[in-house]
Design a protein around this motif. Sequence first.
Motif, PDB file in Angstrom:
ATOM      1  N   ALA A 292     -23.653 -41.542 -57.868  1.00 38.51           N
ATOM      2  CA  ALA A 292     -22.901 -40.312 -58.094  1.00 38.51           C
ATOM      3  C   ALA A 292     -21.960 -40.420 -59.280  1.00 38.51           C
ATOM      4  O   ALA A 292     -21.537 -39.412 -59.835  1.00 38.51           O
ATOM      5  CB  ALA A 292     -22.109 -39.956 -56.832  1.00 38.51           C
ATOM      6  N   ASP A 293     -21.637 -41.642 -59.688  1.00 38.97           N
ATOM      7  CA  ASP A 293     -20.672 -41.833 -60.770  1.00 38.97           C
ATOM      8  C   ASP A 293     -21.309 -41.954 -62.145  1.00 38.97           C
ATOM      9  O   ASP A 293     -20.742 -41.515 -63.143  1.00 38.97           O
ATOM     10  CB  ASP A 293     -19.812 -43.070 -60.495  1.00 38.97           C
ATOM     11  CG  ASP A 293     -18.933 -42.903 -59.266  1.00 38.97           C
ATOM     12  OD1 ASP A 293     -18.633 -41.743 -58.920  1.00 38.97           O
ATOM     13  OD2 ASP A 293     -18.553 -43.911 -58.651  1.00 38.97           O
ATOM     14  N   CYS A 294     -22.502 -42.570 -62.234  1.00 38.42           N
ATOM     15  CA  CYS A 294     -23.104 -42.771 -63.561  1.00 38.42           C
ATOM     16  C   CYS A 294     -24.546 -42.307 -63.658  1.00 38.42           C
ATOM     17  O   CYS A 294     -25.102 -42.261 -64.751  1.00 38.42           O
ATOM     18  CB  CYS A 294     -23.013 -44.238 -63.969  1.00 38.42           C
ATOM     19  SG  CYS A 294     -24.169 -45.317 -63.069  1.00 38.42           S
ATOM     20  N   GLY A 295     -25.187 -41.988 -62.532  1.00 39.97           N
ATOM     21  CA  GLY A 295     -26.557 -41.499 -62.555  1.00 39.97           C
ATOM     22  C   GLY A 295     -27.625 -42.571 -62.577  1.00 39.97           C
ATOM     23  O   GLY A 295     -28.811 -42.267 -62.653  1.00 39.97           O
ATOM     24  N   THR A 296     -27.244 -43.848 -62.486  1.00 40.66           N
ATOM     25  CA  THR A 296     -28.219 -44.940 -62.487  1.00 40.66           C
ATOM     26  C   THR A 296     -28.918 -45.021 -61.131  1.00 40.66           C
ATOM     27  O   THR A 296     -28.279 -44.853 -60.089  1.00 40.66           O
ATOM     28  CB  THR A 296     -27.520 -46.272 -62.794  1.00 40.66           C
ATOM     29  OG1 THR A 296     -26.906 -46.191 -64.076  1.00 40.66           O
ATOM     30  CG2 THR A 296     -28.507 -47.430 -62.771  1.00 40.66           C
ATOM     31  N   GLU A 297     -30.216 -45.316 -61.150  1.00 38.86           N
ATOM     32  CA  GLU A 297     -30.940 -45.469 -59.893  1.00 38.86           C
ATOM     33  C   GLU A 297     -30.471 -46.739 -59.193  1.00 38.86           C
ATOM     34  O   GLU A 297     -30.419 -47.814 -59.794  1.00 38.86           O
ATOM     35  CB  GLU A 297     -32.443 -45.532 -60.144  1.00 38.86           C
ATOM     36  CG  GLU A 297     -33.263 -45.551 -58.859  1.00 38.86           C
ATOM     37  CD  GLU A 297     -34.759 -45.457 -59.120  1.00 38.86           C
ATOM     38  OE1 GLU A 297     -35.519 -45.418 -58.150  1.00 38.86           O
ATOM     39  OE2 GLU A 297     -35.156 -45.429 -60.305  1.00 38.86           O
ATOM     40  N   ALA A 298     -30.110 -46.624 -57.923  1.00 39.15           N
ATOM     41  CA  ALA A 298     -29.567 -47.747 -57.159  1.00 39.15           C
ATOM     42  C   ALA A 298     -30.688 -48.628 -56.609  1.00 39.15           C
ATOM     43  O   ALA A 298     -31.838 -48.213 -56.502  1.00 39.15           O
ATOM     44  CB  ALA A 298     -28.697 -47.233 -56.017  1.00 39.15           C
ATOM     45  N   GLN A 299     -30.300 -49.842 -56.241  1.00 39.16           N
ATOM     46  CA  GLN A 299     -31.231 -50.813 -55.673  1.00 39.16           C
ATOM     47  C   GLN A 299     -30.816 -51.159 -54.251  1.00 39.16           C
ATOM     48  O   GLN A 299     -29.622 -51.161 -53.920  1.00 39.16           O
ATOM     49  CB  GLN A 299     -31.256 -52.086 -56.527  1.00 39.16           C
ATOM     50  CG  GLN A 299     -31.644 -51.856 -57.985  1.00 39.16           C
ATOM     51  CD  GLN A 299     -33.044 -51.299 -58.135  1.00 39.16           C
ATOM     52  OE1 GLN A 299     -33.970 -51.757 -57.454  1.00 39.16           O
ATOM     53  NE2 GLN A 299     -33.206 -50.317 -59.011  1.00 39.16           N
ATOM     54  N   SER A 300     -31.809 -51.477 -53.426  1.00 34.82           N
ATOM     55  CA  SER A 300     -31.532 -51.851 -52.041  1.00 34.82           C
ATOM     56  C   SER A 300     -31.215 -53.348 -51.962  1.00 34.82           C
ATOM     57  O   SER A 300     -32.034 -54.181 -52.363  1.00 34.82           O
ATOM     58  CB  SER A 300     -32.746 -51.523 -51.168  1.00 34.82           C
ATOM     59  OG  SER A 300     -32.534 -51.943 -49.840  1.00 34.82           O
ATOM     60  N   VAL A 301     -30.013 -53.666 -51.466  1.00 38.09           N
ATOM     61  CA  VAL A 301     -29.580 -55.061 -51.349  1.00 38.09           C
ATOM     62  C   VAL A 301     -28.789 -55.215 -50.054  1.00 38.09           C
ATOM     63  O   VAL A 301     -28.454 -54.240 -49.381  1.00 38.09           O
ATOM     64  CB  VAL A 301     -28.693 -55.488 -52.544  1.00 38.09           C
ATOM     65  CG1 VAL A 301     -29.454 -55.390 -53.852  1.00 38.09           C
ATOM     66  CG2 VAL A 301     -27.425 -54.632 -52.606  1.00 38.09           C
ATOM     67  N   LEU A 302     -28.449 -56.464 -49.724  1.00 38.20           N
ATOM     68  CA  LEU A 302     -27.556 -56.706 -48.604  1.00 38.20           C
ATOM     69  C   LEU A 302     -26.117 -56.422 -49.022  1.00 38.20           C
ATOM     70  O   LEU A 302     -25.759 -56.557 -50.195  1.00 38.20           O
ATOM     71  CB  LEU A 302     -27.674 -58.152 -48.121  1.00 38.20           C
ATOM     72  CG  LEU A 302     -28.994 -58.540 -47.448  1.00 38.20           C
ATOM     73  CD1 LEU A 302     -28.969 -60.024 -47.073  1.00 38.20           C
ATOM     74  CD2 LEU A 302     -29.243 -57.685 -46.214  1.00 38.20           C
ATOM     75  N   GLY A 303     -25.304 -56.065 -48.034  1.00 39.92           N
ATOM     76  CA  GLY A 303     -23.912 -55.745 -48.323  1.00 39.92           C
ATOM     77  C   GLY A 303     -23.180 -56.871 -49.032  1.00 39.92           C
ATOM     78  O   GLY A 303     -22.391 -56.621 -49.952  1.00 39.92           O
ATOM     79  N   MET A 304     -23.453 -58.108 -48.651  1.00 39.10           N
ATOM     80  CA  MET A 304     -22.761 -59.244 -49.278  1.00 39.10           C
ATOM     81  C   MET A 304     -23.113 -59.350 -50.761  1.00 39.10           C
ATOM     82  O   MET A 304     -22.285 -59.737 -51.576  1.00 39.10           O
ATOM     83  CB  MET A 304     -23.114 -60.544 -48.541  1.00 39.10           C
ATOM     84  CG  MET A 304     -24.575 -60.946 -48.667  1.00 39.10           C
ATOM     85  SD  MET A 304     -24.912 -62.562 -47.903  1.00 39.10           S
ATOM     86  CE  MET A 304     -24.730 -62.147 -46.178  1.00 39.10           C
ATOM     87  N   ASP A 305     -24.350 -58.978 -51.101  1.00 34.67           N
ATOM     88  CA  ASP A 305     -24.771 -59.043 -52.498  1.00 34.67           C
ATOM     89  C   ASP A 305     -24.173 -57.902 -53.329  1.00 34.67           C
ATOM     90  O   ASP A 305     -24.103 -57.988 -54.553  1.00 34.67           O
ATOM     91  CB  ASP A 305     -26.292 -59.012 -52.591  1.00 34.67           C
ATOM     92  CG  ASP A 305     -26.930 -60.223 -51.933  1.00 34.67           C
ATOM     93  OD1 ASP A 305     -26.338 -61.310 -52.025  1.00 34.67           O
ATOM     94  OD2 ASP A 305     -28.005 -60.077 -51.328  1.00 34.67           O
ATOM     95  N   ALA A 306     -23.782 -56.822 -52.643  1.00 37.20           N
ATOM     96  CA  ALA A 306     -23.155 -55.699 -53.340  1.00 37.20           C
ATOM     97  C   ALA A 306     -21.644 -55.864 -53.414  1.00 37.20           C
ATOM     98  O   ALA A 306     -20.964 -55.018 -53.974  1.00 37.20           O
ATOM     99  CB  ALA A 306     -23.502 -54.391 -52.630  1.00 37.20           C
ATOM    100  N   GLY A 307     -21.116 -56.954 -52.830  1.00 35.69           N
ATOM    101  CA  GLY A 307     -19.678 -57.201 -52.884  1.00 35.69           C
ATOM    102  C   GLY A 307     -18.867 -56.474 -51.836  1.00 35.69           C
ATOM    103  O   GLY A 307     -17.643 -56.346 -51.977  1.00 35.69           O
ATOM    104  N   LEU A 308     -19.519 -55.999 -50.756  1.00 36.70           N
ATOM    105  CA  LEU A 308     -18.778 -55.301 -49.710  1.00 36.70           C
ATOM    106  C   LEU A 308     -17.853 -56.271 -48.993  1.00 36.70           C
ATOM    107  O   LEU A 308     -18.259 -57.381 -48.621  1.00 36.70           O
ATOM    108  CB  LEU A 308     -19.731 -54.653 -48.711  1.00 36.70           C
ATOM    109  CG  LEU A 308     -20.220 -53.238 -49.078  1.00 36.70           C
ATOM    110  CD1 LEU A 308     -21.055 -53.248 -50.345  1.00 36.70           C
ATOM    111  CD2 LEU A 308     -20.994 -52.621 -47.924  1.00 36.70           C
ATOM    112  N   ARG A 309     -16.626 -55.855 -48.791  1.00 35.99           N
ATOM    113  CA  ARG A 309     -15.625 -56.740 -48.191  1.00 35.99           C
ATOM    114  C   ARG A 309     -15.591 -56.657 -46.667  1.00 35.99           C
ATOM    115  O   ARG A 309     -15.087 -57.568 -46.012  1.00 35.99           O
ATOM    116  CB  ARG A 309     -14.235 -56.387 -48.749  1.00 35.99           C
ATOM    117  CG  ARG A 309     -14.129 -56.572 -50.258  1.00 35.99           C
ATOM    118  CD  ARG A 309     -12.735 -56.212 -50.761  1.00 35.99           C
ATOM    119  NE  ARG A 309     -12.631 -56.387 -52.206  1.00 35.99           N
ATOM    120  CZ  ARG A 309     -12.968 -55.494 -53.101  1.00 35.99           C
ATOM    121  NH1 ARG A 309     -13.455 -54.326 -52.689  1.00 35.99           N
ATOM    122  NH2 ARG A 309     -12.835 -55.726 -54.390  1.00 35.99           N
TER     123      ARG A 309
END
Length: 261
Positions: free
Chosen positions: A7-24
């Motif tokens: 929603a912020d830049c229009g780039t297509e997102a990738q499916s990853v685990l939360g830890m790999d996305a930096g979720l705290r």
Amino acid sequence: MTGPFCADCGTEAQSVLGMDAGLRDPSHSFAQVWSCGVCQDAWCLADPDTGAPIGTPAGPETRNARELLQERRLDPIIRQAGNGAGAQKLAASRLVGFLADKLELPREAAEIACLDLEQCRAAWKALSGVDYDQVAKWARTERKRPAKPKPLPAPTMQERATAAEAARALRAALAEPAEWGEPGTMHADLARPRRGMWFTTWSKLPGLLRENDRYSHECLPGWTYSRDELAAEMIPDLEALAERGVRPTQATTPATTGAAA
């Protein structure tokens, strides 16, 4: 599965685990999420059963705006519908439709989890002073309106790549007749001779179709063009689709007869 677009830049997102996305949040560490590879900390959760995105990925500012919009604007209106689960579910559904109408968005794009930052701000203003009676009145009126055509989904990256190649090939064909390739023609007899249709395709221009004297392209469903509009309108429409993911919104000019290739 095609990923959602950030929603912020229009780039297509990738499916990853939360830890790999930096979720705290530890509860999300092993959860599947959709993460933007460009915006830091821009993500959305995935449905645990299907893997489908729940909304669209967004960074902290947009996620906070969504939460505030839900808490301060939507929830108070939904509570006015009553305490029953059924009444609140109906109110929430009506409210999404109401918001889609006010923001001029497809219904599925008006879900709070899909809004970008500017849309959140617009929704905040649109719901200012609104109560549930107004939403219910809108819903009753909306049921009486003719159904609107279902909007086309956002183009995939493959569709955009196909549109880019189609624009290049068509531009070359208009400059050099040999680049059209071999034509293939079919006549459809519609029982009344004056209503017969001639269909033509070309071997080097996949997706391009001529019906009598009007042209269309599979990348631009619902739009037709005259011969003169191929360069003036179809190619720019294909390029806009390829470069910005934008489908045409303005009707082409009235049909004119042009020389066929």
